[in-house]
Design an enzyme around this catalytic site. Structure first.
Site, short mmCIF file in Angstrom:
data_model
loop_
_atom_site.label_atom_id
_atom_site.label_comp_id
_atom_site.label_asym_id
_atom_site.label_seq_id
_atom_site.Cartn_x
_atom_site.Cartn_y
_atom_site.Cartn_z
N ARG A 36 0.76 -1.12 0.06
CA ARG A 36 0.13 -0.15 -0.16
C ARG A 36 0.96 1.31 0.18
NH1 ARG A 36 -5.38 -1.26 3.79
NH2 ARG A 36 -6.09 -2.88 2.62
N ASP A 140 -14.41 8.54 12.11
CA ASP A 140 -13.38 7.89 11.68
C ASP A 140 -11.99 8.56 11.66
OD1 ASP A 140 -13.56 4.85 10.19
OD2 ASP A 140 -11.66 5.61 9.64
#
Length: 271
Positions: A36, A140
């Site tokens: 990633r 979040d």
């Protein structure tokens, strides 16, 4: 040629994520971290993960991008149906039928990801409470998923677990350029607010809540982080309020004053 992530470099990212986000990256996550972050090495045209780590130390925007890349945001509508059944059959009717209640019902979706949990809660509240006052706060750590959540727009394949009656009442089927997608009704979106919150830091002034959903996020925390997060959120829970955690999670081994109602559902009993 792929750039290798050394054990020493991986440890740097392990430490950073644990300290800043409370996320514990096991050794099994090393390939995920390498994969990633590789695109960011390419972006900066650097040849080592250590060089990228140095960038994170002084570039807050890039650090947020790394957080977005490394946090897993698996979610779906009406995930863990037993929780929603408890809401519909017991908890929300009790609030609705309480003549002494004046304040709006407040629910916190504390790891809301791209919004599916928050909007599922909104649908159930709309169905059970109607025009009675209620609101949902969703948070979040990832700005990327919050940006998606605020649109209220989802691919139609995400609707599989939304009951048909709710789907017809509260979701608008897209046409033309939006074919294959659906939009959460504006009346529900108006009741849901989204904000970035790091559960591993001092919580912002978000007020008190009747219900807090902290589901399927503690699996990424070590024990000390779980303890701290549960303590912080318990302080934001009203007396007789409810805390929901993931059905694969537990508060066993943690110090808290909550009483278990059923596995994965706890209550803060007034003393």
């Amino acid at each position: 040629m792929a750039i290798l992530l050394s054990d020493a470099e991986f440890h740097l990212f392990q430490t950073l994520m644990l300290k800043q986000a409370g996320i514990s990256l096991s050794v099994a996550k090393k390939p995920l971290v390498a994969g990633r972050l590789a695109k960011r090495l390419s972006h900066y045209q650097i040849s080592s993960y250590r060089d990228y780590y140095r960038i994170l130390a002084h570039d807050r925007q890039e650090f947020q991008r790394a957080i977005d890349l490394l946090t897993t945001n698996e979610t779906r509508f009406f995930r863990e149906p037993l929780h929603f059944r408890l809401l519909q059959e017991q908890i929300l009717p009790a609030y609705k039928n309480n003549p002494a209640r004046r304040a709006p019902l407040r629910i916190w979706s504390a790891a809301s990801s791209s919004g599916e949990e928050a909007y599922s809660l909104a649908i159930v509240c709309a169905a059970c409470l109607g025009e009675q006052p209620w609101e949902i706060f969703a948070s979040d750590i990832s700005l990327r998923v919050l940006q998606k959540a605020r649109t209220g727009l989802y691919d139609m394949n995400c609707a599989a677990e939304i009951p048909q009656a709710y789907l017809h009442a509260w979701c608008l089927k897209g046409t033309g350029a939006y074919r294959g997608q659906f939009l959460i009704d504006a009346r529900l979106q108006a009741r849901v607010s989204f904000a970035q919150v790091n559960l591993n830091a001092e919580l912002p002034a978000v007020g008190m809540f009747d219900l807090i959903f902290l589901r399927n996020v503690m699996i990424y925390f070590d024990k000390s982080t779980k303890q701290a997060v549960v303590a912080r959120l318990s302080q934001k829970l009203k007396d007789n309020g409810w805390l929901f955690i993931g059905q694969a999670e537990t508060l066993n081994g943690l110090q808290h004053s909550l009483v278990m109602h059923t596995p994965s559902v706890y209550r803060k009993i007034a003393t």
